[in-house]
Write a protein that holds these residues in place. Structure first.
Motif, short mmCIF file in Angstrom:
data_model
loop_
_atom_site.label_atom_id
_atom_site.label_comp_id
_atom_site.label_asym_id
_atom_site.label_seq_id
_atom_site.Cartn_x
_atom_site.Cartn_y
_atom_site.Cartn_z
N GLU A 1 0.84 -1.20 0.00
CA GLU A 1 0.00 0.00 0.00
C GLU A 1 0.87 1.25 0.00
OE1 GLU A 1 -2.65 -0.11 3.23
OE2 GLU A 1 -3.60 -2.02 2.66
N GLY A 2 0.41 2.26 -0.64
CA GLY A 2 1.14 3.52 -0.70
C GLY A 2 2.16 3.56 -1.81
N MET A 3 2.20 2.49 -2.68
CA MET A 3 3.14 2.49 -3.79
C MET A 3 2.38 2.30 -5.09
SD MET A 3 6.29 0.24 -2.23
CE MET A 3 7.28 0.58 -3.68
N ALA A 4 1.32 3.13 -5.24
CA ALA A 4 0.49 3.06 -6.43
C ALA A 4 1.32 3.42 -7.64
CB ALA A 4 -0.71 3.99 -6.30
N GLY A 5 1.10 2.71 -8.72
CA GLY A 5 1.83 2.95 -9.96
C GLY A 5 3.14 2.23 -10.03
N SER A 6 3.61 1.66 -8.93
CA SER A 6 4.87 0.95 -8.95
C SER A 6 4.64 -0.46 -9.46
CB SER A 6 5.49 0.90 -7.55
OG SER A 6 6.65 0.10 -7.57
N THR A 7 5.60 -0.99 -10.22
CA THR A 7 5.51 -2.36 -10.74
C THR A 7 6.20 -3.36 -9.85
OG1 THR A 7 7.49 -1.99 -12.08
CG2 THR A 7 5.36 -1.52 -13.11
N LYS A 8 6.83 -2.89 -8.79
CA LYS A 8 7.54 -3.78 -7.90
C LYS A 8 6.56 -4.45 -6.94
CE LYS A 8 11.96 -1.35 -8.06
NZ LYS A 8 13.04 -0.74 -7.27
N THR A 9 6.85 -5.72 -6.68
CA THR A 9 5.98 -6.51 -5.79
C THR A 9 6.82 -7.25 -4.78
OG1 THR A 9 6.03 -8.35 -7.36
CG2 THR A 9 4.16 -6.83 -7.51
N MET A 10 6.17 -7.66 -3.73
CA MET A 10 6.79 -8.47 -2.69
C MET A 10 6.23 -9.90 -2.80
SD MET A 10 6.30 -5.70 0.37
CE MET A 10 7.17 -6.70 1.55
N LEU A 11 7.00 -10.87 -2.38
CA LEU A 11 6.60 -12.28 -2.47
C LEU A 11 6.29 -12.82 -1.09
CD1 LEU A 11 6.24 -14.95 -4.04
CD2 LEU A 11 8.69 -15.36 -3.70
N VAL A 12 5.10 -13.43 -0.98
CA VAL A 12 4.70 -14.08 0.27
C VAL A 12 4.45 -15.56 -0.06
CG1 VAL A 12 2.98 -14.21 2.08
CG2 VAL A 12 3.71 -11.97 1.21
N GLN A 13 5.13 -16.47 0.67
CA GLN A 13 4.98 -17.91 0.45
C GLN A 13 4.65 -18.60 1.77
OE1 GLN A 13 7.65 -19.61 -2.92
NE2 GLN A 13 9.02 -18.58 -1.51
N VAL A 14 3.73 -19.56 1.69
CA VAL A 14 3.41 -20.42 2.84
C VAL A 14 3.48 -21.86 2.35
CG1 VAL A 14 1.72 -21.02 4.58
CG2 VAL A 14 1.92 -18.65 3.84
N ALA A 15 4.28 -22.70 3.02
CA ALA A 15 4.45 -24.11 2.62
C ALA A 15 4.03 -25.03 3.75
CB ALA A 15 5.91 -24.36 2.24
N GLU A 16 3.58 -26.20 3.37
CA GLU A 16 3.09 -27.17 4.36
C GLU A 16 3.54 -28.56 3.94
OE1 GLU A 16 -1.17 -27.98 6.51
OE2 GLU A 16 -1.13 -27.82 4.33
N THR A 17 3.98 -29.37 4.88
CA THR A 17 4.31 -30.76 4.58
C THR A 17 3.03 -31.54 4.25
OG1 THR A 17 4.25 -31.26 6.94
CG2 THR A 17 6.40 -30.76 5.98
N LEU A 18 3.18 -32.76 3.74
CA LEU A 18 2.04 -33.49 3.15
C LEU A 18 1.49 -34.57 4.07
CD1 LEU A 18 3.51 -33.91 -0.46
CD2 LEU A 18 2.16 -32.02 0.48
N GLY A 19 1.69 -34.48 5.35
CA GLY A 19 1.22 -35.53 6.27
C GLY A 19 -0.29 -35.70 6.25
N LYS A 20 -1.03 -34.58 6.46
CA LYS A 20 -2.49 -34.68 6.49
C LYS A 20 -3.04 -35.12 5.14
CE LYS A 20 -3.32 -30.45 7.74
NZ LYS A 20 -1.96 -29.90 7.86
#
Length: 507
Positions: free
Chosen positions: A150-169
Motif C-alpha cells: 500500500e502507498g506504492m500506487a503505480g509501482s511495478t515492484k511486488t513483494m513475495l509471500v509464500q506459505v508451505a506445508e508438509t504433506l502428512g495430512k
C-alpha cells in the motif's frame, strides 16, 4: 461339459474359455481402477488443504501489504503480528513454513530455506499460485502470492509471500479415501467372480442336458434330436447333427438292404451247390452213380461256384467303389488305353458267344486327353459295362467300345453299345439300382454291374446316360442278333495330356 468334468490334455473347455474371457477384463481393469482411485483421491484430499493453505498465504499477504516498514541498519524489515505467527505454527501434524521477500527479493521475514518460484512464472499481483516443492528431503505444498504494498500506487515492484506445508495430512486423507473405496472391492471382486461362475454354469446347463440326452440314447437310435429344448445358439449345431444322423440312418439302411439282397443272391448258388453235392452223394450211396450223371452234377457244382465267386467279386468291387478315401487317390488316366486293354481281356469270351466285340477311337499313343481319376476304379467301370453288354447281347450280335475326345478338350467320352434287346425307357433308371434285373430276360447276372458303374462315375464327377443304340421304325423286325440295343455313355471331365511321367503304384 459340466464345470466339474475333467478335460483331456489338448482339449479346450468351452466353460473355461468363456470364464477366462469374462474374468480377464475384470482382473485387468481392477488394478487400473486402483491407480485411478489413487489419483482421484489425491486430488480430493488436496482441495480442502489447498484452500486452507491459500487463505493463509492471502491473509499473510494482506498483513504484509498493510505493514509499516521499519528501517534498521539501512535494511527494511516487516514485523509479523504475533497472532499471525501463532496461526502459522498451530498445526500439530504438519510443519508450516512461511517466507516474505521484499521488493528487491531480500528476505524480510520467515524461513530462508524455502525455495523461490521458477523464473518463468508470470508475476500478477494478488494472484494466488500453488506448486509442489521440497525443503531439504521433505516434500511440501507451497502457496504463494505477489503482493503490491500500500502507498506504492503505480509501482511495478511486488513483494513475495509464500506459505508451505508438509504433506502428512494430505497423505493420511488420501489413504483413508483409498481404503474406503478399495477395501470393499476386495469383497466385491470375489463375489463378482462367484456370480459369474454361477451364471455361466447355469447358462451352459442346457448343453449338459443335451449331452446327457445324447449319451442316454441307444446306439441304434438315429432319430433327430429334439430342438425345442435347446438354446438358439446351439440350434445350428443340433441341426447339423440331425442332418448327419439322417444321412447316417439312410446309409445304414442302404447297407442293411444291400447286405440282405447280397445274402439272398448268394443263397441261390450256394443252395445249388449243396443240392448237387447231396444228389451226387445219394447216387453214390445207392450204387446208382453213372459217370454221365456225376459229370452233370459236377458241372452244376462248378457253375454254382462260378456264380458265387462272381457275386463275391462284384460285392467287393461295389465296396471298393463306395470307398471315398480309396477313390480320392487320383492320377492322370489314359481312357483309351484302359478301354483297349479291357476289350482284349473280353475277346475270348466274345468269341465263345460268337459276338463281334470291337473298339473305336484313338489308339493308346494318339489319345490327347487325360482323365483325372483312379485307374483301377475306371477299369472296373469299363469292365462292368462290357460284361453287361456281353451278357445281354445274343449270338451273332455286336458290342462296340468307343472313346470319343472333345475337340475343345473339355470332356472325354466313353461309350459301350450293343445290339441286344435294349432297356425300356421306364426301367432305365432302375437298372442302376443294386440287384435289379430287367424284366423278361433270362440272363444269369449279379445285378450289381450297373450299380457299380454309377457309383464309380459319381466318385469321378462323371455323367452316365443310357439310350437305344438305334431307333426301330414301327413294324420293323429285328434280324438275328440285332435288337434296339443299349448305349451307355459316360462323360468324364478331361484335360490335355501332360509330359510323360513315371507310372504310380496303385493299390
Amino acid at each position: 461339459m459340466s464345470a466339474a468334468e475333467p478335460v483331456e490334455k489338448g482339449q479346450r473347455s468351452l466353460f473355461g474359455e468363456i470364464l477366462d474371457w469374462m474374468l480377464a477384463p475384470l482382473l485387468l481393469i481392477w488394478p487400473i481402477s486402483v491407480a485411478l482411485t489413487w489419483l482421484v483421491a489425491q486430488g480430493i484430499a488436496s482441495k480442502p488443504y489447498d484452500r486452507e493453505l491459500g487463505e493463509m498465504a492471502r491473509t499473510l499477504g494482506l498483513q504484509v501489504a498493510a505493514a509499516e516498514p521499519n528501517m534498521r541498519g539501512g535494511r527494511s524489515k516487516y514485523a509479523l503480528a504475533p497472532e499471525a505467527a501463532a496461526l502459522l505454527r498451530a498445526d500439530e501434524t504438519d510443519t508450516i513454513f512461511y517466507q516474505v521477500l521484499g521488493l528487491r527479493g531480500e528476505l524480510l521475514n520467515g524461513d530462508a530455506k524455502l525455495p523461490v518460484p521458477p523464473d518463468e512464472d508470470l508475476i500478477v499481483p494478488w494472484e494466488l499460485h500453488f506448486r509442489d516443492d521440497e525443503i531439504g528431503n521433505e516434500r511440501v505444498r507451497v502457496a504463494y502470492i505477489w503482493v503490491a504494498p500500500e502507498g506504492m500506487a503505480g509501482s511495478t515492484k511486488t513483494m513475495l509471500v509464500q506459505v508451505a506445508e508438509t504433506l502428512g495430512k494430505r497423505s493420511r486423507l488420501t489413504n483413508e479415501i483409498i481404503k474406503g473405496v478399495i477395501l470393499p472391492q476386495f469383497v466385491i471382486l470375489p463375489l463378482a467372480v462367484l456370480l459369474v461362475w454361477l451364471a455361466l454354469a447355469r447358462g451352459i446347463a442346457p448343453l449338459n442336458d443335451l449331452q446327457r440326452r445324447i449319451r442316454s440314447r441307444d446306439s441304434s437310435d438315429l432319430s433327430p434330436i429334439d430342438e425345442r429344448r435347446i438354446p438358439d445358439e446351439v440350434a445350428p449345431l443340433v441341426r447339423a447333427i440331425n442332418d448327419l444322423l439322417a444321412r447316417l440312418d439312410q446309409s445304414i439302411s442302404s447297407q442293411k438292404h444291400f447286405l440282405a439282397d447280397a445274402a439272398h443272391q448268394l443263397k441261390t448258388p450256394l443252395a445249388g451247390l449243396r443240392a448237387q453235392a447231396e444228389f451226387a452223394q445219394r447216387e453214390i450211396d445207392e450204387g446208382r452213380s453213372e459217370p454221365a450223371e456225376l459229370k452233370r452234377s459236377l458241372q452244376q457244382i462248378a457253375l454254382s461256384s462260378q456264380r458265387a465267386a462272381h457275386m463275391v467279386n462284384q460285392l467287393l468291387a461295389m465296396a471298393r467303389a463306395e470307398d471315398k478315401e480309396h477313390a480320392a487317390r487320383r492320377s492322370e488316366v489314359n481312357l483309351a488305353e484302359l478301354a483297349i486293354e479291357t476289350v482284349r481281356d473280353f475277346v475270348p469270351r466274345a468269341l465263345d458267344k460268337r459276338i463281334d466285340l470291337g473298339y473305336e477311337g484313338p489308339s493308346e499313343d494318339q489319345c490327347s486327353l487325360r482323365v483325372l481319376g483312379h485307374p483301377i476304379l475306371i477299369r472296373e467301370l469299363i469292365r462292368n459295362l462290357v460284361d453287361n453288354a456281353l451278357l445281354y447281347t445274343p449270338p451273332a450280335g455286336t458290342v462296340t467300345v468307343r472313346v470319343v475326345e472333345d475337340p475343345f478338350g473339355q470332356v472325354s467320352v466313353l461309350q459301350v453299345e450293343d445290339t441286344g434287346p435294349g432297356i425300356p425307357e421306364s426301367e432305365r433308371e432302375k437298372v442302376f439300382q443294386p440287384f435289379y434285373r430287367a424284366l423278361g430276360t433270362n440272363v444269369d447276372g449279379s445285378g450289381l454291374g450297373l450299380a457299380i458303374v454309377r457309383e464309380i462315375a459319381g466318385q469321378h464327377e462323371a455323367e452316365v446316360s443310357l439310350d437305344d443304340t438305334r431307333q426301330r421304325r414301327p413294324g420293323q423286325t429285328d434280324a438275328a442278333g440285332q435288337g434296339p440295343g443299349a448305349r451307355f455313355t459316360v462323360r468324364f471331365a478331361a484335360h490335355p495330356a501332360g509330359p510323360a511321367r513315371a507310372p504310380q503304384a496303385q493299390d
